[in-house]
Motif scaffolding. Structure first.
Motif, mmCIF file in Angstrom:
data_model
loop_
_atom_site.group_PDB
_atom_site.id
_atom_site.type_symbol
_atom_site.label_atom_id
_atom_site.label_comp_id
_atom_site.label_asym_id
_atom_site.label_seq_id
_atom_site.Cartn_x
_atom_site.Cartn_y
_atom_site.Cartn_z
ATOM 1 N N LEU A 260 0.834 -1.198 0.000
ATOM 2 C CA LEU A 260 0.000 0.000 0.000
ATOM 3 C C LEU A 260 0.879 1.262 0.000
ATOM 4 O O LEU A 260 0.428 2.345 0.296
ATOM 5 N N ASN A 261 2.140 1.072 -0.374
ATOM 6 C CA ASN A 261 3.035 2.231 -0.446
ATOM 7 C C ASN A 261 2.741 3.050 -1.689
ATOM 8 O O ASN A 261 2.436 2.512 -2.736
ATOM 9 N N ASN A 262 2.851 4.324 -1.562
ATOM 10 C CA ASN A 262 2.693 5.196 -2.719
ATOM 11 C C ASN A 262 3.314 6.555 -2.412
ATOM 12 O O ASN A 262 4.013 6.716 -1.418
ATOM 13 N N LYS A 263 3.032 7.505 -3.290
ATOM 14 C CA LYS A 263 3.573 8.855 -3.152
ATOM 15 C C LYS A 263 3.218 9.461 -1.788
ATOM 16 O O LYS A 263 3.985 10.225 -1.213
ATOM 17 N N MET A 264 2.029 9.083 -1.283
ATOM 18 C CA MET A 264 1.590 9.643 -0.005
ATOM 19 C C MET A 264 2.416 9.106 1.157
ATOM 20 O O MET A 264 2.912 9.871 1.994
ATOM 21 N N THR A 265 2.580 7.801 1.214
ATOM 22 C CA THR A 265 3.342 7.217 2.322
ATOM 23 C C THR A 265 4.792 7.686 2.270
ATOM 24 O O THR A 265 5.411 7.936 3.303
ATOM 25 N N GLU A 266 5.319 7.834 1.055
ATOM 26 C CA GLU A 266 6.695 8.277 0.868
ATOM 27 C C GLU A 266 6.894 9.707 1.379
ATOM 28 O O GLU A 266 7.776 9.962 2.189
ATOM 29 N N LEU A 267 6.054 10.609 0.894
ATOM 30 C CA LEU A 267 6.190 12.018 1.278
ATOM 31 C C LEU A 267 5.939 12.241 2.765
ATOM 32 O O LEU A 267 6.590 13.072 3.396
ATOM 33 N N LEU A 268 4.983 11.497 3.323
ATOM 34 C CA LEU A 268 4.649 11.700 4.741
ATOM 35 C C LEU A 268 5.517 10.843 5.652
ATOM 36 O O LEU A 268 5.437 10.953 6.874
ATOM 37 N N ASN A 269 6.296 9.949 5.023
ATOM 38 C CA ASN A 269 7.179 9.075 5.779
ATOM 39 C C ASN A 269 6.396 8.209 6.781
ATOM 40 O O ASN A 269 6.692 8.171 7.974
ATOM 41 N N ILE A 270 5.363 7.543 6.252
ATOM 42 C CA ILE A 270 4.546 6.641 7.069
ATOM 43 C C ILE A 270 4.432 5.293 6.372
ATOM 44 O O ILE A 270 4.711 5.172 5.174
ATOM 45 N N LYS A 271 4.017 4.277 7.104
ATOM 46 C CA LYS A 271 3.947 2.929 6.539
ATOM 47 C C LYS A 271 2.672 2.717 5.735
ATOM 48 O O LYS A 271 2.694 2.121 4.664
ATOM 49 N N TYR A 272 1.552 3.175 6.260
ATOM 50 C CA TYR A 272 0.261 2.974 5.596
ATOM 51 C C TYR A 272 -0.355 4.305 5.172
ATOM 52 O O TYR A 272 -0.176 5.312 5.869
ATOM 53 N N PRO A 273 -1.107 4.318 4.069
ATOM 54 C CA PRO A 273 -1.663 5.587 3.568
ATOM 55 C C PRO A 273 -2.895 6.023 4.360
ATOM 56 O O PRO A 273 -3.993 6.159 3.823
ATOM 57 N N ILE A 274 -2.683 6.223 5.642
ATOM 58 C CA ILE A 274 -3.787 6.555 6.551
ATOM 59 C C ILE A 274 -3.365 7.695 7.464
ATOM 60 O O ILE A 274 -2.265 7.670 8.020
ATOM 61 N N ILE A 275 -4.255 8.662 7.633
ATOM 62 C CA ILE A 275 -4.011 9.769 8.561
ATOM 63 C C ILE A 275 -5.070 9.727 9.656
ATOM 64 O O ILE A 275 -6.253 9.551 9.369
ATOM 65 N N GLN A 276 -4.627 9.843 10.890
ATOM 66 C CA GLN A 276 -5.572 9.977 12.004
ATOM 67 C C GLN A 276 -6.006 11.441 12.006
ATOM 68 O O GLN A 276 -5.187 12.329 12.173
ATOM 69 N N ALA A 277 -7.299 11.653 11.764
ATOM 70 C CA ALA A 277 -7.781 13.024 11.594
ATOM 71 C C ALA A 277 -7.524 13.863 12.833
ATOM 72 O O ALA A 277 -7.695 13.391 13.964
ATOM 73 N N PRO A 278 -7.103 15.111 12.631
ATOM 74 C CA PRO A 278 -6.858 16.009 13.755
ATOM 75 C C PRO A 278 -8.190 16.497 14.319
ATOM 76 O O PRO A 278 -8.832 17.362 13.750
ATOM 77 N N MET A 279 -8.631 15.884 15.411
ATOM 78 C CA MET A 279 -9.918 16.254 16.014
ATOM 79 C C MET A 279 -9.646 17.185 17.182
ATOM 80 O O MET A 279 -9.018 16.792 18.167
ATOM 81 N N ALA A 280 -10.116 18.418 17.051
ATOM 82 C CA ALA A 280 -9.844 19.409 18.085
ATOM 83 C C ALA A 280 -10.728 19.163 19.303
ATOM 84 O O ALA A 280 -11.704 18.429 19.234
#
Lengths: 363, 363
Positions: free
Chosen positions: A2-22
């Motif tokens: 599941l690696n791609n441009k997103m995981t590469e640029l963000l330096n993460i393993k999976y293309p998932i972001i934990q949403a910033p919930m204020a």
């Protein structure tokens, strides 16, 4: 896989972001745990003072060596009037009484210049602390701010709810754009369109944005598992940002009452309201939303209404009373689970790989 | 490769249904062409008299030997009042004047019993003509009707906009359920929930429905190409039903002005309105929608409002005037193309297979 441009640029393993919930949900422990599990943990810093933000960033750094990010609310000018504020105070009064809160005697209108100053101080903290990723909601910062952040090699992400807003993100130098579908919980990130125009479902929003921008697109709204991740990727997104799925996790800082309400809700109980903050947001329907519905159109804008309801939400929370809390949730509460962050990610990736490998796609 | 339970049961090559769009769009030539291209062609028979329906079914049969279907509107009782009707007549009057239409002198309220009688006659035609597939919108027919159709081995499909409605479809003997996301164009099929509760995006709706029913789920709303098809399948649907994507095809019976308006629109110009028919529906915003917006809440229910606006829509169409037409469209108008049905299907299947085979899914 599941690696791609997103995981590469963000330096993460999976293309998932934990949403910033204020609002206390994205505690340092929670954010660090997300990052430690291979996704991008995000601090929802919208309501944090610069000092609180600095402290939280440092805590996260102590708990993980992985990449993480901070999300900031971009302030925008707002108009209000004494009549509007007095109207809001009047219709909030019965609710204050139910919570044993004193009547509002005087009210100081939040100032745009103060908001902007706080925003710039928050930004300075992000730069000082060399936070790897910074994302924005409710608009885009000025060119100067963007240039400053880019000079520090901070990866920038903006939020869009329409194609027009996504194009604006790209043209203003964002490295990623998070497209927020109408399914999404919490505040709508809309900043160029009207609220009705911007309620676009992800099935429509993702491919139309993907066709109009060259920066990577991250999908947000109602995504809870491997099915949503794979669907988003089929539609052209590089990955997903998930709020509700993380919110009900054991490690999240959301109150138990908030978690329980989501876990017990169905998709048709999650509604849009502007009564809590003055901006449209999606959450589980409760007494507050119902009681305020008739006044909704005439309430002051964000951040005025947000300030007016602040102690109501705090008191409701302290009294363990779900009736007057903002119970933000996306449109997929039936898919929410009480589980660890680790379990959420593991099941999600397993399911995504199953869909991909077993040719379930198409069979 | 894209064969599954859906293609098998419906006896079609690809898991795609051409949505039954009522009001002259689904001509016999168009429906037959869809069926000839390997998808399920559907006659939108909601507004057809039993005789018109019989004629059209026979025409389709002459043009294709492939499977096809008929969609019917299930009538439901409605309340109205003289005050409500007079109010609607009054606010429609300026529009009638702009179109050189005479003022309404007297108005006969449509009767539920007449609607029901027509529905039963339409049903009889479907049975007599041995139509392979019959689908329903705005509710479910009585047990007697369903039993009759099942005895003739007619495949039954219902429409749902929430999980509750999908479960109701299964419990009432439907073989398939079409889940209509908030992205969908034309009328909302909602029949158990309120309009706000039922605006659920497909990213949320599909997986939540799939988890709660055992019958195959077909996704509808904003799906225009191979990306939407593969995304729907990832989310657990067996296939898709597409309206707007077919509507702009060269062979469709939609007016040129309707096609052009969709082709020139963006996702933020497609809005919800109940001013045309009394039921909520999605279409390209025009003068009619804007002018009626302030009266929207007080207009009579379907089919009363629909009857009241009928000659306005007809006159607008004859005058080639887009301002007072119902320009139904889903939320993905940027993806609409002027092309043949054959080209739409071919490109869609090619794209779906590319996504599946080239590991773009997950890359």
């Amino acid at each position: 896989m599941l690696n791609n441009k997103m995981t590469e640029l963000l330096n993460i393993k999976y293309p998932i972001i934990q949403a910033p919930m204020a609002g206390g949900i994205t505690t340092a422990t929670f954010v660090a745990e997300a990052s430690n599990c291979g996704v991008l943990g995000m601090i929802g810093a919208g309501y944090l003072s610069p000092n609180q933000l600095r402290e939280q960033i440092r805590e996260v750094k102590e708990l993980t060596s992985n990449s993480f990010g901070v999300n900031l609310f971009v302030p925008s000018e707002f108009e209000t009037s004494d009549a509007e504020i007095n109207g809001a105070i009047k219709c909030l009064q019965p609710i204050r009484e139910q919570l044993d809160l004193q009547a509002i005697e005087s009210f100081e209108i939040p100032k745009f210049t103060d908001e902007l100053e706080t925003f710039h101080e928050q930004m300075k903290v992000v730069i000082d602390e060399k936070v790897p990723v910074c994302s924005f909601t409710f608009g885009l910062p000025s060119k100067e701010v963007i240039d400053q952040l880019r000079q520090q090699n901070i990866i920038l992400m903006g939020t869009a709810t329409t194609v027009k807003e996504a194009v604006e993100n790209e043209e203003n130098g964002m490295d990623f754009v998070v497209v927020q579908g109408s399914e999404a919980g919490g505040h709508r990130g809309t900043f160029m369109n009207t609220s009705q125009e911007s309620l676009v479902g992800l099935m429509s929003l993702i491919p139309q944005v993907v066709d109009c921008v060259t920066i990577p697109v991250v999908a947000a709204g109602g995504i809870m598992d491997g099915r949503g991740l794979m669907a988003s990727i089929c539609l052209g997104a590089r990955g997903v940002q998930m709020g509700t799925a993380f919110l009900t996790c054991i490690e999240s800082g959301a109150t138990d009452i908030h978690k329980e309400e989501i876990l017990n809700s169905s998709e048709d109980q999650v509604v849009l309201t502007r009564s809590f903050s003055g901006k449209w947001a999606r959450g589980v329907q409760n007494k507050f939303i119902l009681q305020m519905q008739q006044h909704e159109a005439s309430l002051p804008n964000f951040p005025v209404q947000n300030t007016l309801t602040k102690d109501i939400r705090t008191a409701s929370s302290l009294q363990n009373n779900k009736d007057f809390l903002s119970l933000w949730s996306g449109q997929s509460p039936r898919l929410a689970k009480k589980q660890t962050v680790k379990s959420l990610i593991k099941k999600m990736i397993d399911e995504a790989n199953t869909i991909r490998n077993q040719n379930k796609v198409g069979e």
